[in-house]
Design an enzyme around this catalytic site. Sequence first.
Site, mmCIF file in Angstrom:
data_model
loop_
_atom_site.group_PDB
_atom_site.id
_atom_site.type_symbol
_atom_site.label_atom_id
_atom_site.label_comp_id
_atom_site.label_asym_id
_atom_site.label_seq_id
_atom_site.Cartn_x
_atom_site.Cartn_y
_atom_site.Cartn_z
ATOM 1 C CB SER A 164 -0.841 -0.020 1.282
ATOM 2 O OG SER A 164 -1.420 1.244 1.535
ATOM 3 C CE1 TYR A 212 -4.334 -2.234 5.036
ATOM 4 C CE2 TYR A 212 -3.232 -0.154 4.586
ATOM 5 C CZ TYR A 212 -3.909 -1.276 4.134
ATOM 6 O OH TYR A 212 -4.163 -1.432 2.790
HETATM 7 P P1 NAD Z 1 -11.773 -6.192 -0.033
HETATM 8 O O1 NAD Z 1 -12.268 -6.117 1.355
HETATM 9 O O2 NAD Z 1 -12.621 -5.694 -1.153
HETATM 10 O O3 NAD Z 1 -11.372 -7.701 -0.400
HETATM 11 C C1 NAD Z 1 -10.541 -8.443 0.462
HETATM 12 C C2 NAD Z 1 -10.740 -9.914 0.183
HETATM 13 O O4 NAD Z 1 -9.864 -10.630 1.080
HETATM 14 C C3 NAD Z 1 -12.176 -10.394 0.482
HETATM 15 O O5 NAD Z 1 -12.621 -11.229 -0.578
HETATM 16 C C4 NAD Z 1 -12.010 -11.169 1.795
HETATM 17 O O6 NAD Z 1 -12.939 -12.240 1.951
HETATM 18 C C5 NAD Z 1 -10.585 -11.690 1.670
HETATM 19 N N1 NAD Z 1 -10.001 -12.033 2.975
HETATM 20 C C6 NAD Z 1 -10.035 -11.313 4.112
HETATM 21 N N2 NAD Z 1 -9.406 -11.978 5.098
HETATM 22 C C7 NAD Z 1 -8.956 -13.137 4.563
HETATM 23 C C8 NAD Z 1 -8.238 -14.254 5.084
HETATM 24 N N3 NAD Z 1 -7.875 -14.314 6.373
HETATM 25 N N4 NAD Z 1 -7.930 -15.273 4.253
HETATM 26 C C9 NAD Z 1 -8.316 -15.229 2.941
HETATM 27 N N5 NAD Z 1 -9.011 -14.213 2.392
HETATM 28 C C10 NAD Z 1 -9.315 -13.184 3.209
HETATM 29 O O7 NAD Z 1 -10.356 -5.443 0.003
HETATM 30 P P2 NAD Z 1 -9.447 -4.818 -1.157
HETATM 31 O O8 NAD Z 1 -9.601 -3.352 -1.092
HETATM 32 O O9 NAD Z 1 -9.657 -5.529 -2.431
HETATM 33 O O10 NAD Z 1 -8.009 -5.142 -0.560
HETATM 34 C C11 NAD Z 1 -7.167 -6.158 -1.054
HETATM 35 C C12 NAD Z 1 -5.747 -5.864 -0.620
HETATM 36 O O11 NAD Z 1 -5.337 -4.604 -1.148
HETATM 37 C C13 NAD Z 1 -5.535 -5.789 0.898
HETATM 38 O O12 NAD Z 1 -4.302 -6.391 1.246
HETATM 39 C C14 NAD Z 1 -5.474 -4.301 1.148
HETATM 40 O O13 NAD Z 1 -4.752 -3.976 2.300
HETATM 41 C C15 NAD Z 1 -4.785 -3.829 -0.109
HETATM 42 N N6 NAD Z 1 -4.967 -2.418 -0.425
HETATM 43 C C16 NAD Z 1 -6.215 -1.909 -0.594
HETATM 44 C C17 NAD Z 1 -6.349 -0.563 -0.888
HETATM 45 C C18 NAD Z 1 -7.696 0.076 -1.080
HETATM 46 O O14 NAD Z 1 -7.754 1.303 -1.082
HETATM 47 N N7 NAD Z 1 -8.772 -0.692 -1.256
HETATM 48 C C19 NAD Z 1 -5.215 0.256 -1.011
HETATM 49 C C20 NAD Z 1 -3.961 -0.308 -0.836
HETATM 50 C C21 NAD Z 1 -3.846 -1.652 -0.540
#
Ligand code: NAD
Length: 260
Positions: free
Chosen positions: A142, A155
Amino acid sequence: MKLKDKVCVVTGAARGIGESIARRYVAEGARVAIADLDLASASETAANLTAMGPGEAMGIAMDVVSEQAVNEGIAEVAAKWGGIDVLVSNAGIQIVHKIEDFPFADWKKMLAIHLDGAFLTSKACIPHMYARGGGSVIFMGSVHSKEASPLKAAYVTAKHGLLGLARVIAKDGAAQGVRANVICPGFVRTPLVDKQIPEQAKELGISEEEVVSRIMLGNTVDKQFTTVEDVAEVALFFAAFPSNALTGQSLIVSHGWFME
Ligand code: NAD
């Protein structure tokens, strides 16, 4: 097709950023395991992507903090498709609190999902990559791998930690052609972010509009959210890169929120 017949595992791929990466990989001819908590939603996403082609997808149930679930899931993928070429450790959650109020249980849960998850899935996949003569490990970092924000002690700590783990894997894996890199997105409008907007507004005593315009997009060059497709493009670049020349690196995709 840049990933024809490559076997890829994407964790947390039932929805959000992970789903978009899996979609992009299938469009490039890959075989993609959609690893997520719930088998039904992972399988539904996999069926949708398989229908799209030209690659294919399978759903597997995997809680990335469970060593047994990770090992069994990765073994199932390798047995079905004959090996593993690409891991995207993407599963993640967000929990925000002021440091003085941060429940220790929430801290441990955050570090486990982001760091134990990356460690366990890497440990399980890398021997299969060695057997193939190489592979690509990609961590979902991130901007918070580089920068800090209030309320995000766990985080930010976890996302910084992924840079270290990727650099070690880059060194450990080099002789056998395994490279490791980190994608560092800015804010992407997924359920993970939608949930934070009212929570941050409450914690910081500001409106939800201010959370979006000031906290999330205030430092971007054009006040735009990064999209799931933007992140998938970077994930394709890292997965398809052909040599160890690109390893141990992190790439920020954030509309200029953070520049280095
Ligand atoms: P999201 O909540 O839309 O999707 C996350 C997915 O991970 C879901 O399908 C959930 O069921 C799954 N999950 C959660 N815990 C789990 C576990 N213990 N084992 C297996 N699966 C699990 O989130 P997102 O925004 O798509 O985020 C995905 C990644 O991107 C994360 O690592 C997040 O930190 C990172 N990220 C997101 C953003 C943002 O702005 N959305 C920015 C930077 C980084």
